[in-house]
Design a protein around this motif. Structure first.
Motif: not given
Length: 121
Positions: A46-50
């Motif tokens: 899953x995406x956490x931060x970007x």
């Protein structure tokens, strides 16, 4: 050849902090969207931060807002993830990722090998 190498993972008690680093080579990190993803056992990644290639406001998943901070040091070609107030549900393998297009930050082209973060209760 693009390489992303994560470091800084480990075992920490709930409420503690860790800082992950992602050293990039084969690309100029300032020209790429950079992000962090994670995968818990038995779950999908899953995406956490970007953060986009031009900087700007980073994106965070709701569960980490106010606790995690992404930053980049373009001079060192390195991206960081500062994690505070860690919870057991933050446990997983954390992956650094990069893509030349900010629009593709959620499905990046390049991935690191991952670093394990374990938060004990």
């Amino acid at each position: 050849q693009v390489q992303l190498v994560e470091s800084g993972g480990g075992l920490v008690q709930a409420g503690g902090s860790l800082r992950l680093s992602c050293a990039a080579s084969g690309l100029t990190s300032g020209n790429y969207a950079m992000g962090w993803f994670r995968q818990a056992p038995g779950k999908e990644r899953e995406f956490v931060t970007g953060i986009g290639r031009g900087g700007g406001n980073p994106a965070y998943r709701d569960s980490v807002k106010g606790r995690f901070t992404i930053s980049r040091d373009n001079a060192k070609n390195t991206v960081y993830l500062q994690m505070r107030s860690l919870k057991p549900e933050d446990t997983g393998v954390y992956y650094c990722a990069a893509d030349p297009n900010t629009a593709d930050m959620y499905r990046p082209s390049y991935w690191g090998q991952g670093t394990q973060v374990t938060v004990s209760s």
